[in-house]
Design a protein around this motif. Sequence first.
Motif, PDB file in Angstrom:
ATOM      1  N   GLU A  65      58.761  52.283  59.073  1.00 37.52           N
ATOM      2  CA  GLU A  65      58.831  51.492  60.300  1.00 37.52           C
ATOM      3  C   GLU A  65      57.692  50.474  60.335  1.00 37.52           C
ATOM      4  O   GLU A  65      57.875  49.328  60.749  1.00 37.52           O
ATOM      5  CB  GLU A  65      58.749  52.399  61.518  1.00 37.52           C
ATOM      6  N   ALA A  66      56.502  50.884  59.898  1.00 37.27           N
ATOM      7  CA  ALA A  66      55.337  49.989  59.877  1.00 37.27           C
ATOM      8  C   ALA A  66      55.552  48.826  58.905  1.00 37.27           C
ATOM      9  O   ALA A  66      55.038  47.737  59.114  1.00 37.27           O
ATOM     10  CB  ALA A  66      54.081  50.763  59.509  1.00 37.27           C
ATOM     11  N   ALA A  67      56.329  49.053  57.852  1.00 36.84           N
ATOM     12  CA  ALA A  67      56.588  48.001  56.868  1.00 36.84           C
ATOM     13  C   ALA A  67      57.449  46.878  57.445  1.00 36.84           C
ATOM     14  O   ALA A  67      57.469  45.774  56.907  1.00 36.84           O
ATOM     15  CB  ALA A  67      57.257  48.591  55.631  1.00 36.84           C
ATOM     16  N   GLY A  68      58.118  47.128  58.551  1.00 40.53           N
ATOM     17  CA  GLY A  68      58.957  46.113  59.183  1.00 40.53           C
ATOM     18  C   GLY A  68      58.255  45.332  60.275  1.00 40.53           C
ATOM     19  O   GLY A  68      58.893  44.602  61.025  1.00 40.53           O
ATOM     20  N   ILE A  69      56.928  45.485  60.390  1.00 40.74           N
ATOM     21  CA  ILE A  69      56.167  44.795  61.428  1.00 40.74           C
ATOM     22  C   ILE A  69      55.168  43.861  60.754  1.00 40.74           C
ATOM     23  O   ILE A  69      54.219  44.320  60.110  1.00 40.74           O
ATOM     24  CB  ILE A  69      55.432  45.803  62.334  1.00 40.74           C
ATOM     25  N   GLU A  70      55.389  42.565  60.867  1.00 39.94           N
ATOM     26  CA  GLU A  70      54.476  41.580  60.280  1.00 39.94           C
ATOM     27  C   GLU A  70      53.272  41.402  61.195  1.00 39.94           C
ATOM     28  O   GLU A  70      53.420  41.290  62.417  1.00 39.94           O
ATOM     29  CB  GLU A  70      55.173  40.242  60.077  1.00 39.94           C
ATOM     30  N   VAL A  71      52.081  41.399  60.587  1.00 33.65           N
ATOM     31  CA  VAL A  71      50.844  41.259  61.348  1.00 33.65           C
ATOM     32  C   VAL A  71      49.941  40.219  60.707  1.00 33.65           C
ATOM     33  O   VAL A  71      50.122  39.862  59.543  1.00 33.65           O
ATOM     34  CB  VAL A  71      50.086  42.613  61.436  1.00 33.65           C
ATOM     35  N   THR A  72      48.972  39.750  61.485  1.00 38.62           N
ATOM     36  CA  THR A  72      47.935  38.860  60.973  1.00 38.62           C
ATOM     37  C   THR A  72      46.594  39.495  61.309  1.00 38.62           C
ATOM     38  O   THR A  72      46.469  40.191  62.323  1.00 38.62           O
ATOM     39  CB  THR A  72      48.019  37.457  61.590  1.00 38.62           C
ATOM     40  N   THR A  73      45.606  39.265  60.460  1.00 40.30           N
ATOM     41  CA  THR A  73      44.292  39.848  60.692  1.00 40.30           C
ATOM     42  C   THR A  73      43.567  39.062  61.777  1.00 40.30           C
ATOM     43  O   THR A  73      43.822  37.885  61.991  1.00 40.30           O
ATOM     44  CB  THR A  73      43.445  39.870  59.421  1.00 40.30           C
ATOM     45  N   THR A  74      42.671  39.741  62.450  1.00 40.33           N
ATOM     46  CA  THR A  74      41.840  39.095  63.456  1.00 40.33           C
ATOM     47  C   THR A  74      40.506  38.754  62.829  1.00 40.33           C
ATOM     48  O   THR A  74      40.125  39.311  61.803  1.00 40.33           O
ATOM     49  CB  THR A  74      41.615  39.990  64.680  1.00 40.33           C
ATOM     50  N   ALA A  75      39.778  37.864  63.443  1.00 37.99           N
ATOM     51  CA  ALA A  75      38.490  37.428  62.903  1.00 37.99           C
ATOM     52  C   ALA A  75      37.470  38.551  62.893  1.00 37.99           C
ATOM     53  O   ALA A  75      36.583  38.583  62.053  1.00 37.99           O
ATOM     54  CB  ALA A  75      37.958  36.256  63.709  1.00 37.99           C
TER      55      ALA A  75
END
Length: 81
Positions: A65-75
């Motif tokens: 399930e986590a593999a289907g959630i695109e994320v971006t890193t924070t500063a």
Amino acid sequence: MTLNDTLPNQTVVVHRHLATGMIRQRLMDLGIMPQAVVTMIRSAPLGDPIEIKIDNTHVSLRRSEAAGIEVTTTAHSEACC
């Protein structure tokens, strides 16, 4: 990058979901929606599931399930040593 790729203590921002149907709705009900700030807490001893934190709520997710959630890193995200 997906939520599945994050390291313990790393904070990321949800970009979008690739899940559909009931799984997508369940993730949204749990607060995992675009622009949500998520912190990866830890992974189970055998790697699945993972524990994440959204606001003050801890949620366990399967790695699939986590593999289907695109994320971006924070500063200010930090990876554990």
